[in-house]
Design a protein around this motif. Structure first.
Motif, mmCIF file in Angstrom:
data_model
loop_
_atom_site.group_PDB
_atom_site.id
_atom_site.type_symbol
_atom_site.label_atom_id
_atom_site.label_comp_id
_atom_site.label_asym_id
_atom_site.label_seq_id
_atom_site.Cartn_x
_atom_site.Cartn_y
_atom_site.Cartn_z
ATOM 1 N N SER A 277 0.830 -1.210 0.000
ATOM 2 C CA SER A 277 0.000 0.000 0.000
ATOM 3 C C SER A 277 0.865 1.261 0.000
ATOM 4 O O SER A 277 0.411 2.327 -0.398
ATOM 5 C CB SER A 277 -0.941 -0.004 1.206
ATOM 6 O OG SER A 277 -0.200 -0.018 2.399
ATOM 7 N N THR A 280 1.425 3.578 -3.219
ATOM 8 C CA THR A 280 0.577 4.683 -3.646
ATOM 9 C C THR A 280 0.593 5.834 -2.651
ATOM 10 O O THR A 280 -0.110 6.812 -2.828
ATOM 11 C CB THR A 280 -0.875 4.212 -3.817
ATOM 12 O OG1 THR A 280 -1.339 3.727 -2.553
ATOM 13 C CG2 THR A 280 -0.986 3.129 -4.855
ATOM 14 N N ALA A 281 1.375 5.697 -1.600
ATOM 15 C CA ALA A 281 1.390 6.763 -0.597
ATOM 16 C C ALA A 281 1.949 8.041 -1.205
ATOM 17 O O ALA A 281 2.868 8.002 -2.031
ATOM 18 C CB ALA A 281 2.225 6.338 0.604
ATOM 19 N N ILE A 282 1.364 9.140 -0.816
ATOM 20 C CA ILE A 282 1.757 10.439 -1.360
ATOM 21 C C ILE A 282 3.208 10.756 -1.051
ATOM 22 O O ILE A 282 3.916 11.369 -1.830
ATOM 23 C CB ILE A 282 0.850 11.523 -0.769
ATOM 24 C CG1 ILE A 282 -0.580 11.271 -1.212
ATOM 25 C CG2 ILE A 282 1.293 12.914 -1.177
ATOM 26 C CD1 ILE A 282 -1.584 11.873 -0.286
ATOM 27 N N SER A 283 3.658 10.312 0.129
ATOM 28 C CA SER A 283 5.007 10.689 0.549
ATOM 29 C C SER A 283 6.089 9.843 -0.114
ATOM 30 O O SER A 283 7.265 10.055 0.155
ATOM 31 C CB SER A 283 5.107 10.580 2.067
ATOM 32 O OG SER A 283 4.756 9.270 2.468
ATOM 33 N N THR A 601 4.828 15.997 -1.430
ATOM 34 C CA THR A 601 3.579 15.795 -0.684
ATOM 35 C C THR A 601 2.529 16.845 -1.012
ATOM 36 O O THR A 601 1.356 16.652 -0.724
ATOM 37 C CB THR A 601 3.828 15.857 0.828
ATOM 38 O OG1 THR A 601 4.280 17.174 1.153
ATOM 39 C CG2 THR A 601 4.858 14.856 1.266
ATOM 40 N N GLY A 602 2.950 17.968 -1.589
ATOM 41 C CA GLY A 602 1.988 19.013 -1.912
ATOM 42 C C GLY A 602 1.573 19.846 -0.723
ATOM 43 O O GLY A 602 0.841 20.816 -0.870
ATOM 44 N N ASN A 603 2.020 19.459 0.464
ATOM 45 C CA ASN A 603 1.686 20.249 1.644
ATOM 46 C C ASN A 603 2.371 21.603 1.565
ATOM 47 O O ASN A 603 3.535 21.682 1.181
ATOM 48 C CB ASN A 603 2.182 19.541 2.906
ATOM 49 C CG ASN A 603 1.090 18.754 3.564
ATOM 50 O OD1 ASN A 603 -0.090 19.084 3.443
ATOM 51 N ND2 ASN A 603 1.479 17.701 4.267
ATOM 52 N N PRO A 604 1.663 22.663 1.914
ATOM 53 C CA PRO A 604 2.334 23.957 1.911
ATOM 54 C C PRO A 604 3.370 24.017 3.026
ATOM 55 O O PRO A 604 3.065 23.721 4.180
ATOM 56 C CB PRO A 604 1.201 24.952 2.163
ATOM 57 C CG PRO A 604 0.101 24.173 2.743
ATOM 58 C CD PRO A 604 0.273 22.738 2.353
ATOM 59 N N ASN A 877 0.168 -7.091 25.516
ATOM 60 C CA ASN A 877 -0.272 -5.767 25.949
ATOM 61 C C ASN A 877 -0.643 -5.785 27.424
ATOM 62 O O ASN A 877 -0.353 -4.844 28.152
ATOM 63 C CB ASN A 877 -1.471 -5.298 25.126
ATOM 64 C CG ASN A 877 -1.012 -4.674 23.823
ATOM 65 O OD1 ASN A 877 0.039 -4.040 23.785
ATOM 66 N ND2 ASN A 877 -1.772 -4.876 22.771
ATOM 67 N N TYR A 968 3.938 -13.223 10.304
ATOM 68 C CA TYR A 968 3.298 -12.203 9.482
ATOM 69 C C TYR A 968 1.792 -12.322 9.680
ATOM 70 O O TYR A 968 1.293 -13.427 9.816
ATOM 71 C CB TYR A 968 3.652 -12.367 7.997
ATOM 72 C CG TYR A 968 3.382 -11.086 7.264
ATOM 73 C CD1 TYR A 968 4.343 -10.082 7.218
ATOM 74 C CD2 TYR A 968 2.132 -10.857 6.688
ATOM 75 C CE1 TYR A 968 4.066 -8.876 6.611
ATOM 76 C CE2 TYR A 968 1.857 -9.653 6.081
ATOM 77 C CZ TYR A 968 2.826 -8.665 6.036
ATOM 78 O OH TYR A 968 2.556 -7.475 5.454
ATOM 79 N N THR B 258 -2.449 18.929 -5.073
ATOM 80 C CA THR B 258 -2.604 17.893 -4.048
ATOM 81 C C THR B 258 -3.677 18.294 -3.033
ATOM 82 O O THR B 258 -4.485 17.476 -2.612
ATOM 83 C CB THR B 258 -1.268 17.667 -3.312
ATOM 84 O OG1 THR B 258 -0.223 17.697 -4.258
ATOM 85 C CG2 THR B 258 -1.269 16.343 -2.583
ATOM 86 N N TYR B 259 -3.642 19.533 -2.622
ATOM 87 C CA TYR B 259 -4.655 20.027 -1.691
ATOM 88 C C TYR B 259 -5.330 21.222 -2.341
ATOM 89 O O TYR B 259 -4.867 22.356 -2.225
ATOM 90 C CB TYR B 259 -4.015 20.397 -0.349
ATOM 91 C CG TYR B 259 -3.335 19.202 0.267
ATOM 92 C CD1 TYR B 259 -4.089 18.198 0.872
ATOM 93 C CD2 TYR B 259 -1.960 19.041 0.187
ATOM 94 C CE1 TYR B 259 -3.493 17.060 1.379
ATOM 95 C CE2 TYR B 259 -1.349 17.914 0.700
ATOM 96 C CZ TYR B 259 -2.120 16.932 1.285
ATOM 97 O OH TYR B 259 -1.528 15.821 1.784
ATOM 98 N N ARG B 317 -8.614 8.721 -0.712
ATOM 99 C CA ARG B 317 -8.136 9.496 0.425
ATOM 100 C C ARG B 317 -8.862 10.831 0.448
ATOM 101 O O ARG B 317 -9.351 11.293 -0.584
ATOM 102 C CB ARG B 317 -6.633 9.745 0.293
ATOM 103 C CG ARG B 317 -5.802 8.484 0.272
ATOM 104 C CD ARG B 317 -4.336 8.840 0.499
ATOM 105 N NE ARG B 317 -3.556 7.637 0.737
ATOM 106 C CZ ARG B 317 -2.803 7.058 -0.207
ATOM 107 N NH1 ARG B 317 -2.725 7.578 -1.412
ATOM 108 N NH2 ARG B 317 -2.123 5.968 0.068
#
Lengths: 1059, 455
Positions: A277, A280-283, A601-604, A877, A968, B258-259, B317
């Motif tokens: 998975s 496809t992560a943005i980072s 990431t596109g984060n500002p 736990n 696993y 992206t955003y 997402r």
């Protein structure tokens, strides 16, 4: 005890009628070898002469009179000359080290003859101190100081030096002992002190010894006394020079998995679609090279055969080989020191210079230049002026980054021709290969060459100036005024060139590509990144002191009273420059207000800024006094007290003061008339009781805010509540009782001291957790805790074969127990702490080691089984959490050494000398490392351990291994945490190591009668020789654990010359 | 004798001088940055600390809501509290951090209000003085409402005086024990704080990070909506929209970004966001939009492409944040107030007015490439359903779903939550006591005056 001086005179009958005569003499040692440079002073005529290289001197001397013969290395002698002599008077001097009891110990305020000291002192003389070679001073103490230990377990933000264990529950600098250089607390970098300037070191261990230093002496005091010139002494030149070398570090110490097994493990994870998975992560999180190969195989880009070939090529790699070849080198060190000293009646002087250069195994370079100058001027008998100057330049250049255990074992940093290869770091390799369509800077990380573009340089200049005025109006009274000014300037320059990964990554992350026009905009400008830090530390100390010494009949009183002001001010600032060009000194200005979308990431995001100013100020005012009274030379009573006030924020002036005092008694039993036991000609009993303290000036009594910069959005200053009102916070108190005996057997065969002490630390800072609903900081520090400690210090010196073999043994035992603490252990499992974390709970030692009971491996699954409420359980736990009970735990004992010390043996034969020093740390336990599956699966190399290969694989394996199975999906962190904190991972820490071996040869003066040298010593030193015995058979050095590779043995060859 | 007297006098003088200079010597600050907050500037700087004041809203409500779901792999990797919160375990499912950080804002605000009293209000500083006081009251109300919507049950006029509210800390003295007020007292406090702030706050502020009069009015509208006092919520929504009413035309946004929705946009009235470090489960990488909810956006609804991005395996997402980043918005914006007014209008009988508000919003949300077809409702119930659906679709991931569901279940809308993990099913039925999340157990240990929610 003074030995009877042997004077041999030959009188040839001849009479002089004159009142003055010329005295001819020769100064020799006990073996009748000549002593050069002894001063011969006629007390009444104030004439002085010095012995030449053959020991001869001549002096005009009135009759009758007394002459004083002195030399630094020998005991002074007074000789009455009653009649004129014909011929040569031979004077034998005894070396200083035969006369232990003559040593005067320095407290930083005064010199006390050891036989009248009531407190616990530990003394390291010049000879012992110089058996080691090092650039710094303090690292030599572990091997030779009594009652001192180096804490490598809980270390971190402090120096790690413990004198009689810990005296506080706080961490950081509150744990450090107070270091005194000559008269004042040392302020600055400890690595600036030149060991060649050190005359001796005294440790003040109990309250009576340390209480004169008051509220900062709770952790003990180390007094470093430097060399000084003496009056009426001929010119002496000392040279010491050595070069040293050490091997590459032992990388097999790193807990690395077998490469092939690591690859197989990754293949198993891949088959489980582990981390798919993330594709496809943005980072764009990275995948290891093996994963990328498997992805290509799965996509059909390469055949199974090709993939297998690629993998088998990787299987043959071991990152450690590459690091050994390309990164690590041998270490080199050198030290050269030259000092000169001399003095006549009015002036005594000492000047020294030193130069050190060290190159570490990773290529970092440190060099230091020292200059010091000390003068005493005595214009008239009752006035003495002192002046001292010490200047140090200390430069450090960064080297390469070493290897950690957290590296994928098949990582390849160089190809077969030594060219740098990229290594996966922050993003997926195929992604950074193609992203930006070639418009971005190279986004690869090359560990082999990256360090070439990172230049960290720090340079320090440290100056200490001393002024002193001593007035002695009467024989029994001395007034002194001392002032010290210190200034240490530090410049740190960290230059990351554009080619460094850090800068390329930063530039790329902020780059804006216009999709239509293909325009490229560098929001972070191209060019280097420069971080500058400068810090300026200034200290002032001013002390006025009155000393008195009265002596009548059988009474002797000595005392002092004084006041002191001290101030340490640190001003620093730091700043960052972007787009810097070191060639032509240009730079760019960046936008610090507007955010840019991150390229990936596109984060500002804002361009990271680093700019700030600091101004810290610590001030103390103190008044102190110390009085001792001796009766009949055998009963001594001492009293000492000190009160300090600091500038702690928000406290009213009258509430600041804090009185600490101590008292002591000593009784020299062997001087009593009824005492006539020949076997033990000297025995003295002493006992003390008193307080010393500890404080953290940075705390505040009132609610205070701290400004923290400017809001990006509002453009107004921001602040936060940094201190919640805490008006009742006082100073920590350390109460100590010390009962001891000093003794000496007949003919000094065995001498030493035995100290028992009990300390009770109260008013200790401890956390008082506050209801989170209050909104304050989670924990308010209050004087809530206390603990007690008991210990024994033994020091034994023996002369095994007189003149040939001497031994010195230091033995210490120390144990503490917390008697009061605000936070109760919430659950039994809270007692199981990670290595290096304190068990701050009532009834425990500060560092106790607990573990979970081990129930073996599950025969079906290979899961570790623990105990919960006495039953076997796999509910990790619950075991790690609130449900486990005391019975589910095992208590092993202390997590830091309880018994520690050293044993030194010194042999002298002819001109040869040999000394060897062993250090031992006993009575403790540590946690061994193990495989951490949950971290291992992240694929970054973290969590590896070679024990992976002996893990449980199939039923039946539980009989031969304790290593849990690989399962696993990703097992919960609790499974790993249970396993690593279980009892099977606990090992005994006891170990003995050889700290150093020192061999020297003194070229005797006889052989060099024509040379200008008074003595020449050639020496060879091996340091950090390593462990010779340890209780555990795991491949770890308990002192260093898995965190760092133990230091390698270094060899030094040097020469010491006295002219 | 006389000489001795002089000597004594000299000694006394010396000592007096010495003590004075010592006192001065020790008056130096240990750290120049340390300040005892006394001036308006000092106090303002405390609540201009953007990270702590605007960046720490609690995320537990969203975490417990049904607008998103987690894959099993993602769920396994979460902290124990998050895992438990996701399946509505009755205990150990909220962390200390959000509780503490919300009350830290309350502590700062109380410090400001207390110290403000010692600053004289003059004709020169009265604007700033009033403004600061207004901001403080607003922030306290915002925190209390955020906390109450997570850790208390929905407001019900008939039982509010006995239902458990939240601890109302109104001063900074940490020797005063924390106790839970009733739910009625809680809401009364929120309303009174907001009413005070309305008169003090300016209509316009330099940056939406600071409270303004429309923010206070909007928050009051939200508060009354949570209390189901729709007459008042209509009243305050009207007052708020009189001052601010700009809507973003979503046609102007770049869906490839992206955003896509910028921060501090013209709809934002007051800016704050959730601290995702504490609640990573709802961050942009982990939380996937509920598939039914995603399907409910029409193809010509721009929100469908602006709010969501495919993760490659058919799920989506959630990128549509009013923060312009991965952070989740928790402030106030015009779209919410417009929806409050629309709902309130319908609730008080003005169906047409409500539907007009809704269509006014939607025309800014749908593509302009094909003509927008306004929604039309015949009945009260149909109109209300439209509003509630659009409320969920527009105000996704803003911490509003959880209090909305609580509130609506009080009217018998029977909204329950359901989760499936590896075939195992978990549910939170309507009006379950677990709709008031457990107060972090660590708080109860340290605050004997605070009782746990009924389970």
């Amino acid at each position: 005890m003074k030995r009877v001086l042997l004077i041999c005179c030959w009188l040839i009958s001849s009479y002089y009628l004159a009142a003055q005569s010329g005295l001819q003499g020769r100064v020799v040692d006990t073996e009748r070898r000549p002593i050069k440079g002894a001063s011969i002073l006629n007390d009444s005529a104030h004439t002085v002469a010095f012995s030449d290289s053959l020991g001869f001197f001549s002096l005009m001397s009135p009759l009758p009179s007394t002459i004083t013969v002195s030399h630094v290395s020998y005991v002074d002698r007074n000789i009455d000359i009653t009649q004129a002599q014909k011929g040569v008077l031979e004077i034998i001097l005894f070396p200083v080290d035969n006369l232990i009891e003559e040593v005067a110990i320095s407290t930083g305020f005064q010199q006390i003859p050891r036989e009248r000291a009531t407190g616990a002192f530990s003394f390291i003389d010049n000879e012992t101190f110089n058996e080691q070679v090092s650039t710094d001073v303090l690292s030599r103490l572990e091997a030779v100081a009594n009652g001192l230990s180096i804490d490598r377990v809980s270390g971190g933000a402090d120096m790690g030096i413990r004198i009689r264990g810990l005296s506080t529950l706080s961490t950081g600098s509150m744990r450090d002992p107070l270091i005194i250089l000559d008269n004042f607390p040392y302020v600055g970098d400890l690595s600036n002190i030149n060991p060649n300037d050190v005359e001796n070191i005294t440790l003040l261990k109990d309250a009576a010894a340390a209480s004169i230093w008051g509220a900062r002496a709770g952790n003990g005091v180390i007094v470093i006394t430097t060399k000084k010139g003496m009056h009426n002494q001929p010119l002496r030149i000392n040279i010491n020079s050595y070069v040293g070398m050490g091997g590459k570090p032992d990388l097999s110490y790193l807990l690395q998995m077998n490469t092939s097994e690591y690859i197989d493990m990754e293949k198993i994870l891949f088959e489980h679609n582990h981390r798919f998975s993330d594709t496809t992560a943005i980072s764009r999180p990275p995948f290891s090279p093996v994963y990328e190969i498997l992805f290509r195989e799965r996509r059909g880009e390469i055949s199974i055969q090709e993939a297998d070939d690629m993998l088998s090529e990787l299987r043959g790699l071991d990152i450690r080989d590459q690091y050994m070849k390309y990164i690590y080198s041998q270490s080199f060190s050198q030290q050269h020191a030259l000092s000169m000293q001399g003095g006549e009646n009015k002036l005594a002087w000492f000047i020294s210079t030193g130069y050190d250069k060290n190159k570490s195994t990773t290529g970092s370079i440190n060099d230091r230049f020292n200059l010091s100058f000390r003068n005493t001027y005595r214009p008239i008998e009752l006035i003495q002026l002192e002046f001292g100057l010490t200047h140090t330049l200390n430069n450090t250049k960064s080297g390469r980054s070493g290897l950690s255990s957290h590296t994928i074992p098949y990582t390849k940093i160089a190809d077969s021709r030594g060219n740098a290869l990229p290594v996966v770091r922050d993003y997926r390799q195929p992604f950074i290969d193609t992203v930006g369509g070639g418009q971005l800077l190279d986004w690869n990380y090359y560990p082999l060459t990256d360090d070439n573009y990172v230049k960290n340089h720090s340079s320090m200049a440290h100056t200490i100036l001393n002024f002193g005025l001593n007035v002695t109006p009467f024989r029994w009274l001395a007034l002194s005024l001392k002032y010290q000014y210190g200034r240490q300037q530090l410049q740190n320059k960290s230059l990351n060139e554009e080619n460094s990964y850090l800068v390329r990554n930063l530039i790329n992350s902020y780059t804006q590509l216009s999709e239509d026009s293909g325009q490229i905009e560098y929001v972070v400008p191209r060019g280097a990144l420069l971080d500058l830090l400068s810090s300026n530390l200034q200290s002032h100390n001013l002390r006025g002191q009155v000393n008195t010494h009265l002596n009548w009949a059988e009474h002797e009183i000595s005392g002092l009273v004084g006041t002191e002001l001290s101030n340490v001010n640190t001003i620093s600032n730091f700043d960052r420059t972007y787009g810097y060009n070191p060639e032509i000194l240009t730079f760019s200005v960046v936008d610090q207000k507007n955010r840019t979308p991150h390229f990936i990431t596109g984060n500002p995001v804002l361009i990271p800024q680093s700019k700030g100013f600091n101004d810290l100020d610590q001030r103390f005012i103190s008044a102190f006094s110390n009085v001792s009274y001796t009766y009949k030379n055998r009963y001594t009573i001492s009293l000492s007290g000190r009160t300090d006030a600091s500038n702690q924020f928000g406290i009213k002036f009258n509430d600041r003061w804090n009185l600490l005092w101590s008292a002591g008694l000593s009784w020299e039993l062997s001087k009593e008339t009824f005492y006539d036991w020949d076997v033990l000609p000297y025995i003295r009993l002493r006992g003390t009781y008193g307080f010393s303290g500890n404080t953290d000036v940075s705390r505040s009594a009132v609610t205070a805010i701290t400004y923290s910069g400017t809001s990006d959005y509002l453009n107004t200053p921001m602040s936060y509540v940094s201190h919640d009102a805490n008006p009742l916070l006082g100073w920590e108190k350390v109460r100590m009782v010390n009962i001891a005996a000093d003794f000496r057997l007949k003919e000094d065969r065995l001498s030493g001291s035995l100290d028992f002490y009990f300390k009770y630390c109260t008013n200790l800072f401890g956390p008082d957790p506050i209801d989170p609903t209050m909104g304050t900081q989670p924990i308010v520090t209050r004087n809530v805790a206390s603990f007690k400690g008991t210990g024994v210090d033994v020091e034994l010196n023996s002369i095994n074969i007189r003149g040939i073999w001497k031994s010195n043994l230091n033995f210490s035992y120390y144990k503490d127990k917390i008697t009061k603490y605000f936070v109760a252990a919430p659950t039994p499992s809270a007692l199981v702490r990670q290595q290096g974390f304190a068990t701050l709970f009532e009834g425990e030692s500060q560092y106790s080691l607990y573990s979970y009971k081990w129930g073996g491996l599950d025969p079906q699954t290979g899961d570790p089984i623990g105990f919960l409420k006495g039953e076997l359980s796999k509910n990790y736990n619950a075991i790690l959490g609130r449900e486990s009970e005391m019975g589910d735990l095992t208590k092993h004992g202390s997590a830091i050494p309880v018994i520690y010390g050293s044993l030194g043996n010194t042999f002298n034969f002819g001109g040869f000398g040999f000394s060897i020093r062993m250090v031992y740390n006993m009575g403790w336990f540590f946690r061994n490392e193990g495989v951490r599956y949950n971290q291992l699966y992240a694929g970054r190399g973290v969590g590896q351990h070679p024990e992976y290969s002996v893990r449980w694989k199939k039923p039946g394996d539980e009989l031969i291994t304790n290593v849990p199975s690989m399962v696993y999906p990703t097992p919960a962190a609790a499974r790993t945490n249970y396993y690593l904190n279980s009892e099977i991972k606990v090992e005994r820490g006891d170990n003995v190591g050889i700290q150093y071996v020192n061999v020297f040869y003194d070229i005797s003066k006889n052989r060099m009668s024509r040379s200008p040298f008074q003595s020449v010593r050639v020496y060879l030193n091996a340091a950090n020789i390593g462990t010779i015995w340890q209780a555990t058979n795991v491949h770890l050095n308990p002192n260093y654990g898995a965190g760092s590779i133990p230091p390698v043995t270094t060899y030094s060859l040097g020469v010491k010359v006295v002219l | 004798m006389r000489q001795l007297k002089y000597l004594k006098l000299l000694l006394v003088c010396y000592l007096a001088f010495f003590m004075c200079s010592c006192e001065k010597f020790l008056d130096a600050k240990t750290d120049k940055k340390l300040v005892v907050p006394r001036s308006l500037e000092d106090l303002q700087s405390l609540i201009d600390n953007f990270g702590q004041i605007n960046g720490w809203s609690p995320g537990e409500g969203e975490l417990s809501s049904d607008d998103y779901f987690l894959l099993h792999d993602t769920w396994v990797a979460r902290s124990q509290e998050e895992q438990r919160a996701y399946i509505w375990e009755p205990d150990f499912s909220t962390t200390l951090d959000n509780w503490r950080s919300s009350y830290r804002i309350v502590y700062y605000v109380n410090l400001v209000l207390e110290n403000l009293e010692s600053v004289e209000r003059t004709q020169f500083n009265q604007y700033n003085w009033d403004n600061l006081k207004g901001q403080a009251h607003f922030l306290r109300a915002k925190c209390f409402l955020d906390i109450a919507s997570i850790w208390a049950l929905a407001y019900d006029e008939s039982t509010a005086s006995t239902d458990l509210g939240i601890p109302l800390r109104l001063n900074s003295d940490f020797n005063v024990m924390s106790v839970r007020a009733s739910l009625k007292e809680t809401y009364q406090q929120i309303i009174s704080d907001l009413e005070i702030s309305i008169d003090l706050l300016p209509e316009q502020v330099a940056h939406v990070g600071r409270a303004s009069k429309p923010a206070a009015l909007g928050l009051l509208a939200r508060t009354y909506l949570f209390m189901r006092n729709y007459k008042q919520s209509l009243n305050y929504a009207n007052l708020c929209l009189d001052l601010v009413h700009g809507l973003i035309d979503y046609n102007e946004l770049d869906s490839l970004s992206t955003y896509p929705i910028p921060s501090f946009n013209k709809e934002t009235i007051f800016f704050s966001m959730v601290q995702l470090v504490v609640n990573p489960a709802i961050n942009v990488n982990n939380a996937l939009v509920d598939t039914t909810l995603y399907q409910s956006y029409k193809p010509n609804d721009l929100r469908k492409i602006l709010f969501f991005k495919s993760n490659g395996d058919g799920n989506h997402r959630i990128h549509g944040n009013y923060t312009g980043s991965s952070s989740r918005f928790s402030g106030l914006a015009v779209d919410e107030i417009l929806l409050i007014r629309a709902e309130s209008r319908i609730r008080v009988g003005d169906i047409q007015g409500g539907m007009d508000d809704l269509n006014h919003l939607l025309i800014h949300r749908f593509t302009n490439s094909i003509p927008f077809e306004p929604l039309f409702a015949d009945s009260y119930e149909e109109a209300l359903q439209y509003i509630l659906d659009e409320r969920r679709k527009q105000l996704l991931m803003r911490g509003l779903r959880f209090p909305d569901v609580k509130r609506l279940n009080k009217e018998g809308r029977n909204i329950g939550f359901r989760r499936v993990l590896e075939g195992e099913e978990f549910s939170l039925p309507p009006n379950d006591l677990r709709f008031a999340l457990p107060i972090p157990e660590a708080v109860l240990e340290l605050a004997p005056g605070i009782v746990q929610n009924l389970r």
